[in-house]
Enzyme design. Structure first.
Site, mmCIF file in Angstrom:
data_model
loop_
_atom_site.group_PDB
_atom_site.id
_atom_site.type_symbol
_atom_site.label_atom_id
_atom_site.label_comp_id
_atom_site.label_asym_id
_atom_site.label_seq_id
_atom_site.Cartn_x
_atom_site.Cartn_y
_atom_site.Cartn_z
ATOM 1 C CG ASN A 49 -4.921 7.979 -4.349
ATOM 2 O OD1 ASN A 49 -3.890 7.349 -4.603
ATOM 3 N ND2 ASN A 49 -5.105 8.603 -3.198
ATOM 4 C CG ASP A 71 -1.979 4.930 3.607
ATOM 5 O OD1 ASP A 71 -1.898 5.230 2.401
ATOM 6 O OD2 ASP A 71 -2.869 5.385 4.361
ATOM 7 C CG LEU A 127 4.770 4.543 -6.181
ATOM 8 C CD1 LEU A 127 5.223 3.575 -7.276
ATOM 9 C CD2 LEU A 127 5.904 4.803 -5.199
ATOM 10 N NE ARG A 128 0.757 11.346 -2.818
ATOM 11 C CZ ARG A 128 -0.331 11.004 -2.126
ATOM 12 N NH1 ARG A 128 -1.366 10.444 -2.738
ATOM 13 N NH2 ARG A 128 -0.388 11.202 -0.833
ATOM 14 C CG HIS A 182 -1.980 1.034 1.217
ATOM 15 N ND1 HIS A 182 -3.220 0.855 1.775
ATOM 16 C CD2 HIS A 182 -1.998 2.293 0.706
ATOM 17 C CE1 HIS A 182 -3.950 1.955 1.602
ATOM 18 N NE2 HIS A 182 -3.218 2.843 0.965
#
Lengths: 306, 423
Positions: free
Chosen positions: B94, B305, B63-64, B60
């Site tokens: 996301n 996360d 990496l953007r 989880h």
């Protein structure tokens, strides 16, 4: 000098500091009634009121407090409607400081905004209300008002009634009055009562009558109509029936009870007109106390003694 | 290219090995695992006192990329992962645009393989555009390499959508990972609802907001005999629900983050935005329950996360700050210091939650320390004492609540397919 560099809340202010502020305010209150309302105490000092939320009375009160002490006081109210386009709080604060602010009085919708500001400026920061966190000068003026009438704060029963969840006034009053030895009771709809408020030192009354019974002081809080739209109480009508303070509810309190409200009042909702204009109400005196207390705070924070 | 990792304690949850052995790597594979391997013309790396494990997997991370490269990108994120001892990460979709189609899955995979640090397993969106309305082309994405589906960052709020997604994804044997949070149970929530939210005047996020959705997912998994993985559980109630569901044989798994295992809501006092995270840090009692759940096997994986945010997104008023904490470079040190050393949870079990546990949830190929397996290896120095310095992290961001923490235990070498990507 007992008070620290900033006034961010009453949580971390001890009893001695509160006494010091109240005593200092006592020495300033007569200035307000003078013909020439000016002493040179803060001459050459600059106080900036940085108000991100609309406020007339608190801002005016701070402005006059500074002016009566001969400080240069200016108001800066960034538009809250264009938050996206607006400058960050950090950048605004630094700009104001570069202009030479000795104290920044901030009102902001974010809890913790005043404390955040101290990370970025060297000026003294006074919290004039941050979100739903604290409003220390309101609590100090409430205590000052009560002390003037009662002569003491210890051993009093103080009832705070209304939307405790969203009230910064309630939080500061719980800390302040408790530290001064009063017993603080809170009452309001369960949907507007924050969890574990007991841990802050308040007692949660089972109902408003129990809170008000034999009280020396009743503080009614302003109810925001948007809370009704958010479904936190069903109607103004029911709110005022259950939690509005009227003659009947107030008669449960001590004969010499003092009725306070931070203003502006929704007449007929949190208070009936009868009690607002009645002889137990000290709502107008609170306003005057506010100026004296804010004079004391500015003096103690940026006056020459530092 | 041959090298021998000599004299380390090998802990391998896949084969249940825990002994001092030498490990021979030839090219990209493990060639032998034996006592005293003695061959010539080979690089010998003396690892006496160190621990060698199968490559750690973080199931989880954020990496953007694409879209938020100013926070992190695949290069900085995978370097950060390698420095934390991870040889593989699964990245959440996301991004901007969200990873909701096969072309984007392929983009992530090709970027990662060009960069050549750690393995990247993309997770695809459950709903198109992460809008929570229509399910994505899961078949196409699974074929392109998506290992799971999630709208992480947001819950799959609509129960009907979740039910369809579970039915549909089960055709490809891919798990759905859900960030559990019922949106209508709070408004503008900032931190755990309780004494601290009251004191700070911050809007609270109640435990029930998470638990109700955990319960919903359990019921759907049971009814459909489908697999659900609960992301980052944070409350005692969630742990209890998962435990009971597992006892009933429901196909539910869950993960916990290092920060939820060691920090409580007290970390946000003074409006510390570095500790602002969703789900929020909870109470001491919740932390205790999560540690117990890790001990008794209720929790299947430790996942970070890892959620990078730039300074301007954290150095603002508390309610305007972004949610999220960095995790990749601190996770191992945190779990070794606080769970192994302090809580006396066996290191083998902790390593299992960071290797075999996540691998089996995501259906990754077995990767134990055995001859013939890919040489994905993590070398840990369990005695190394170090201090977290946010300015020295390889991530592009610095949003860690652990800055200045003294930790004991750290990855000192990370090997992916035989190549040393961090030392």
């Amino acid at each position: 000098m007992l008070i620290g560099k900033h006034l961010l809340g009453l949580e971390n202010v001890d009893k001695k500091d509160i006494e010091n502020i109240l005593t200092t305010a006592e020495s300033f209150i007569d200035i307000i009634d003078r013909d020439v309302k000016k002493v040179p105490t803060l001459r050459g000092k600059t106080v900036i009121n940085l108000f991100y939320e609309p406020s007339t009375r608190t801002r005016t009160s701070f402005e006059l407090a500074g002016k009566y002490l001969s400080a240069d006081t200016i108001n800066f109210s960034p538009s809250t409607s264009s938050v996206k386009k607006g400058e960050s709080l950090k950048d605004t604060a630094k700009t104001l400081e570069m202009m030479g602010a000795d104290a920044i009085v901030i009102r902001h919708s974010s809890s913790g905004a005043a404390s955040y500001l101290t990370n970025h400026v060297n000026a003294s920061v006074v919290n004039a209300g941050d979100g739903t966190h604290e409003h220390p000068t309101q609590a100090l003026l409430d205590m000052f008002t009560v002390k003037r009438f009662k002569g003491r704060l210890s051993g009093l029963k103080v009832a705070v009634i209304g939307d405790i969840l969203h009230s910064r006034v309630a939080r500061s009053n719980i800390y302040g009055f408790s530290k001064m030895g009063s017993d603080v009771y809170v009452s309001g709809p369960n949907t507007l009562m924050p969890f574990q408020i007991e841990e802050m030192g308040a007692k949660v009354a089972d109902n408003v009558e129990e809170a008000v019974k034999d009280a020396d002081v009743v503080i009614a809080l302003r109810i925001q109509m948007e809370r009704q739209k958010a479904g936190l109480f069903p109607s103004e009508r029911e709110y005022s029936k259950l939690f509005g303070i009227d003659i009947n509810k107030l008669s449960l309190a001590k004969q010499d009870v003092l009725l306070l409200h931070p203003g502006p009042v929704n007449r007929g909702i949190e208070l009936s007109s009868e009690v607002i204009d009645g002889n137990r109400s000290v709502i107008n005196e609170q306003v005057k106390s506010g100026v004296a207390v804010r004079m004391a705070i500015l003096y103690l924070l940026i006056g020459g003694a530092r | 290219m041959k090298k021998i990792l000599k004299g380390a304690r090998i802990i391998d949850p896949y084969s249940d090995i825990d002994e001092i052995l030498d490990l021979l790597i030839v090219e990209d594979k493990i060639a032998a695992v034996e006592k005293n391997i003695d061959i010539s013309e080979v690089e010998i790396i003396d690892l006496a006192g160190k621990i060698v494990t199968p490559g750690l997997i973080d199931m989880h991370v954020h990496l953007r990329e694409p879209g938020y490269e100013y926070k992190e990108d695949i290069e900085s994120g995978t370097r950060s992962a390698a420095a934390g001892g991870f040889t593989a990460v699964a990245c959440m979709p996301n991004t901007n645009p969200p990873i909701d189609n096969a072309a984007l899955i392929e983009y992530i995979k090709s970027r990662a393989s060009k960069i050549g640090m750690v393995k990247v397993f993309p997770i695809g969106c459950v709903s198109k555009g992460m809008q929570g309305k229509e399910i994505t082309e899961m078949g196409d994405m699974a074929k392109a390499g998506a290992v799971a589906f999630s709208d992480d960052g947001k819950p799959v709020a609509e129960s009907g959508l979740m039910r369809k997604a579970l039915l549909y994804s089960s055709m490809f044997d891919k798990v759905i990972i859900d960030h559990c949070e019922v949106p209508s149970l709070f408004e503008n929530g900032q931190i755990n609802e309780g004494a601290i939210s009251t004191r700070l005047g911050l809007s609270g996020i109640p435990a029930s907001a998470e638990e109700i959705m955990v319960a919903r997912n359990i019921l759907l998994a049971k009814e459909l005999d489908a697999r659900v993985h609960i992301a980052h559980i944070s409350t005692r109630g969630s742990a209890q629900l998962v435990k009971r569901a597992k006892e009933e044989g429901i196909k539910i798994t869950c993960e916990v983050t290092p920060h939820h295992l060691v920090l409580t809501e007290d970390a946000v006092l003074d409006y510390n935005t570095a500790a602002k995270v969703n789900p929020p840090l909870r109470t001491k009692d919740d932390v205790k329950a999560l540690i117990d759940a890790l001990r008794d096997g209720t929790i299947d994986a430790i996942a970070t996360d890892h959620a990078p945010h730039c300074e301007d997104e954290k150095d603002v008023e508390f309610d305007k700050a972004s949610f999220g904490i960095l995790g990749l470079e601190t996770a191992l040190g945190i779990v070794l210091t606080y769970l192994v050393e302090r809580e006396k949870i066996g290191i083998n079990s902790i390593i299992e939650k960071m290797t075999k546990g996540p691998a089996s949830i995501l259906g990754l190929a077995a990767a134990g320390i055995e001859a013939g397996m890919p040489a994905d290896i993590t070398v840990i120095d369990p005695e190394l004492e170090w201090v977290v310095d946010k300015n020295k992290l390889l991530s592009k961001s610095k949003n860690t609540p652990f800055n200045g923490w003294k930790l004991k235990g750290k990855a000192v070498m990370t090997i992916v397919d035989g190549k040393t990507v961090y030392r």
